[in-house]
Design a protein around this motif. Structure first.
Motif, PDB file in Angstrom:
ATOM      1  N   MET A 417     103.438 -46.875  -9.638  1.00  0.00           N
ATOM      2  CA  MET A 417     103.371 -45.449  -9.376  1.00  0.00           C
ATOM      3  C   MET A 417     103.092 -44.715 -10.693  1.00  0.00           C
ATOM      4  O   MET A 417     103.433 -45.192 -11.776  1.00  0.00           O
ATOM      5  N   GLY A 418     102.472 -43.536 -10.580  1.00  0.00           N
ATOM      6  CA  GLY A 418     102.189 -42.739 -11.764  1.00  0.00           C
ATOM      7  C   GLY A 418     100.912 -43.101 -12.484  1.00  0.00           C
ATOM      8  O   GLY A 418     100.595 -42.514 -13.524  1.00  0.00           O
ATOM      9  N   TYR A 419     100.151 -44.068 -11.947  1.00  0.00           N
ATOM     10  CA  TYR A 419      98.932 -44.519 -12.632  1.00  0.00           C
ATOM     11  C   TYR A 419      97.769 -43.542 -12.477  1.00  0.00           C
ATOM     12  O   TYR A 419      97.012 -43.302 -13.411  1.00  0.00           O
ATOM     13  N   GLY A 447     105.676 -37.934  -5.195  1.00  0.00           N
ATOM     14  CA  GLY A 447     106.483 -38.732  -6.105  1.00  0.00           C
ATOM     15  C   GLY A 447     105.639 -39.400  -7.164  1.00  0.00           C
ATOM     16  O   GLY A 447     106.010 -39.456  -8.343  1.00  0.00           O
ATOM     17  N   ASP A 448     104.500 -39.901  -6.781  1.00  0.00           N
ATOM     18  CA  ASP A 448     103.574 -40.566  -7.691  1.00  0.00           C
ATOM     19  C   ASP A 448     103.110 -39.603  -8.789  1.00  0.00           C
ATOM     20  O   ASP A 448     103.127 -39.942  -9.977  1.00  0.00           O
ATOM     21  N   PHE A 449     102.705 -38.397  -8.423  1.00  0.00           N
ATOM     22  CA  PHE A 449     102.168 -37.454  -9.398  1.00  0.00           C
ATOM     23  C   PHE A 449     103.217 -37.073 -10.443  1.00  0.00           C
ATOM     24  O   PHE A 449     102.921 -36.984 -11.643  1.00  0.00           O
ATOM     25  N   LEU A 450     104.458 -36.869 -10.003  1.00  0.00           N
ATOM     26  CA  LEU A 450     105.476 -36.390 -10.935  1.00  0.00           C
ATOM     27  C   LEU A 450     105.939 -37.454 -11.920  1.00  0.00           C
ATOM     28  O   LEU A 450     106.656 -37.154 -12.871  1.00  0.00           O
ATOM     29  N   MET A 451     105.511 -38.691 -11.733  1.00  0.00           N
ATOM     30  CA  MET A 451     105.871 -39.713 -12.718  1.00  0.00           C
ATOM     31  C   MET A 451     105.051 -39.594 -13.996  1.00  0.00           C
ATOM     32  O   MET A 451     105.493 -40.017 -15.061  1.00  0.00           O
ATOM     33  N   ASN A 452     103.850 -39.060 -13.914  1.00  0.00           N
ATOM     34  CA  ASN A 452     103.042 -38.832 -15.123  1.00  0.00           C
ATOM     35  C   ASN A 452     102.240 -37.538 -15.022  1.00  0.00           C
ATOM     36  O   ASN A 452     101.215 -37.392 -15.682  1.00  0.00           O
TER      37      ASN A 452
END
Length: 568
Positions: A417-419, A447-452
């Protein structure tokens, strides 16, 4: 004649010798001498907001260019943050070199401030990890790093840089530019492959992996056409054959078309060119039985240690992709009469799979995600680069977007996630640096976007004109889906309270909009694209929709009720 240079200057000069033009990273006092040497170099240093984003950008560079992505981070926390990108590069077979500032040699093994033994930390997720203790060996180590990262099965290399070494001076010459080494098939192996193909009745090709070039992809296309072969692409390697090509029959990964899965199981010959035959590409090792598949299996891979790792193929060929593709393109075609009809049949199965999915058919929903993708297909060029991280939202790209050929897909086979957000920012920087203007779209879950997502600041700072599409359903969707399947009605740890993503984009200096109806998407898309074209700056569209629409095939309600009925 050589002149005395610091370790930091030797390192930057070595990078320039090997053709590095962009480096990503977060600065740290542990490698100030490198930062100083970069000041007067031709290398563009992209300042990231977090080391995980920097490492993902370096991985995206490796995927997009085929050359090692370069990343610099500081010791301790910087290195541990960057480790997610190293793991991704390892599982994805991406060439990458991570340079880590390290405590000085006079402090080593004292657990000094932020000290870590990187040989032990990265030993199982790299092709090579080392520490350069002497400035005079910098050219040697860096040359080896480029050689290792790009030869055979590509992957990440980690080099630790003691602070005192970077400040020390040495009078040594530069190394010569690296030259990747790849194996090639023997004529006898091509003859055996041809004989196996000629004796088949139901062959299927699966493409995957790295080390591909445009010429290699063209050669494989000619091989498929000449022998009337249906071609699928492995998990997140869908850009190896233009998805509009009549021989392309779909992707072999999570959420595979059941008819494609059945076709692979029923095949009498599977020709796997390039992919690792891991869990995702084999449907949890069910499409092919381990260790001896029912189907005849030809496995071709750049890394010799990958051959026979899980499956004992009938024919194993250690080869780089350009080498095997050229040989197959030159191979005399076989009589394809027994299976020629399967190409059109498999293609028809794909086209049926890509029609409006069951979750929307006959239902009134405010925001139809299938129609969102149809609008993107109509509005965007065929060579658009699509990036994504991990989550159910990625299905909308994988299943319904037609990838236009090599290097139009940047996605992690590691499931990180976050890639997608940093990968898209990197793609925008790389394309701009190369004088190209391809459209770049990031599919991101909330959720994915907020990781990076903080790398949106990097996009604004370096004017990376990316379109971010954030799928906001207020939940960690993939986990919620499994939760409802295994523990129906017991929601725990998966609900999210999100920010206003459109407002967040504006706060960073990007264009931001939110849509919650199908009709409002196209006007928002056109405004976002106009902003990117006119300013060169990023834009973000937030899609607000009901979490019940969890996959194209099923709603959370359906999954929950099925589970409850099974338990009754």
């Amino acid at each position: 004649m050589p002149t005395s240079r610091t370790g930091g200057q030797l390192l930057v000069d070595a990078l320039q010798t090997h053709g590095a033009d962009i480096a990503f990273g977060v600065p740290g006092e542990s490698y100030l001498a490198v930062l100083d040497a970069l000041h007067d170099s031709s290398i563009r240093f992209i300042i990231n907001r977090q080391e995980g984003g920097a490492a993902f950008m370096a991985d995206a560079y490796g995927k997009l260019t085929g050359r090692p992505g370069i990343c610099f981070v500081t010791r301790g926390p910087g290195a541990t943050n960057a480790s997610i990108g190293v793991h991704t590069a390892h599982q994805d077979s991406t060439p990458m070199i991570l340079f880590i500032g390290q405590v000085g040699n006079d402090f080593v093994e004292r657990e000094a401030f932020q000290e870590i033994d990187y040989r032990r930390m990265f030993g199982t997720m790299t092709k090579w990890v080392a520490q350069i203790d002497r400035a005079d060996r910098v050219p040697e180590y860096v040359a080896r790093a480029f050689q290792v990262a790009t030869s055979g099965r590509p992957g990440p290399v980690v080099l630790a840089l003691p602070e005192d070494m970077l400040s020390a001076s040495a009078d040594v010459p530069d190394a010569r530019p690296y030259k990747p080494v790849q194996a090639a098939p023997a004529p006898s192996q091509i003859a055996e492959l041809r004989a196996m193909l000629a004796g088949a009745q139901r062959p299927v090709v699966i493409l995957g992996g790295t080390v591909w070039t445009r010429e290699a992809c063209d050669d494989i296309r000619r091989f498929a056409e000449a022998n009337a072969l249906p071609v699928a692409c492995a998990f997140r390697f869908q850009d190896l054959l233009d998805n509009r090509h009549p021989h392309y029959i779909g992707d072999v990964g999570i959420g595979i078309n059941p008819k494609l899965a059945a076709r692979i199981k029923a095949a009498d010959l599977v020709i796997a060119i390039g992919p690792r035959l891991g869990e995702m590409t084999t449907g949890g090792y069910t499409l092919l039985e381990a260790p001896n598949p029912r189907q005849g299996l030809i496995h071709i891979h750049a890394g010799a240690d990958e051959l026979g790792r899980v499956y004992q193929a009938n024919l194993m060929i250690n080869s780089g992709m350009p080498q095997i593709a050229a040989a197959l393109a030159d191979m005399a075609p076989v009589d394809a009469g027994a299976w020629r009809h399967t190409v059109a049949e498999a293609r028809a199965d794909l086209q049926a799979w890509q029609t409006e999915p069951p979750v929307f058919k006959g239902k009134q929903v405010k925001l139809n995600l299938w129609q969102v993708v149809q609008a993107l297909k109509a509005e965007l060029p065929a060579d658009t680069i699509i990036t994504n991280g991990a989550g159910n939202f990625a299905t909308w790209a994988h299943r319904f977007w037609p990838y236009g050929g090599l290097r139009t897909q940047l996605a992690p086979t590691s499931g990180a996630m976050g890639y997608g957000a940093p990968a898209a920012v990197a793609a925008g920087i790389i394309e701009k640096h190369a004088g190209r203007q391809r459209s770049i779209v990031n599919f991101a879950g909330d959720g994915d976007f907020l990781m990076n997502g903080q790398e949106l600041a990097t996009a604004v700072q370096f004017q990376s004109g990316v379109l971010f599409i954030v799928f906001n359903n207020g939940t960690y969707g993939t986990i919620r889906m499994h939760q409802e399947r295994d523990f129906p009605t017991r929601v725990s740890g998966t609900s999210l309270h999100n920010p206003d993503f459109a407002a967040l984009a504006k706060a960073y200096g990007a264009h931001g909009e939110a849509v919650d109806t199908t009709e409002s998407f196209v006007p928002a898309l056109r405004r976002a694209r106009a902003h990117i074209v006119s300013t060169g700056m990023p834009a973000l569209i937030e899609l607000r929709y009901d979490a019940d629409l969890i996959t194209p095939n099923a709603s959370l309600e359906t999954i929950r009720n099925t589970a409850l009925n099974a338990k009754a």
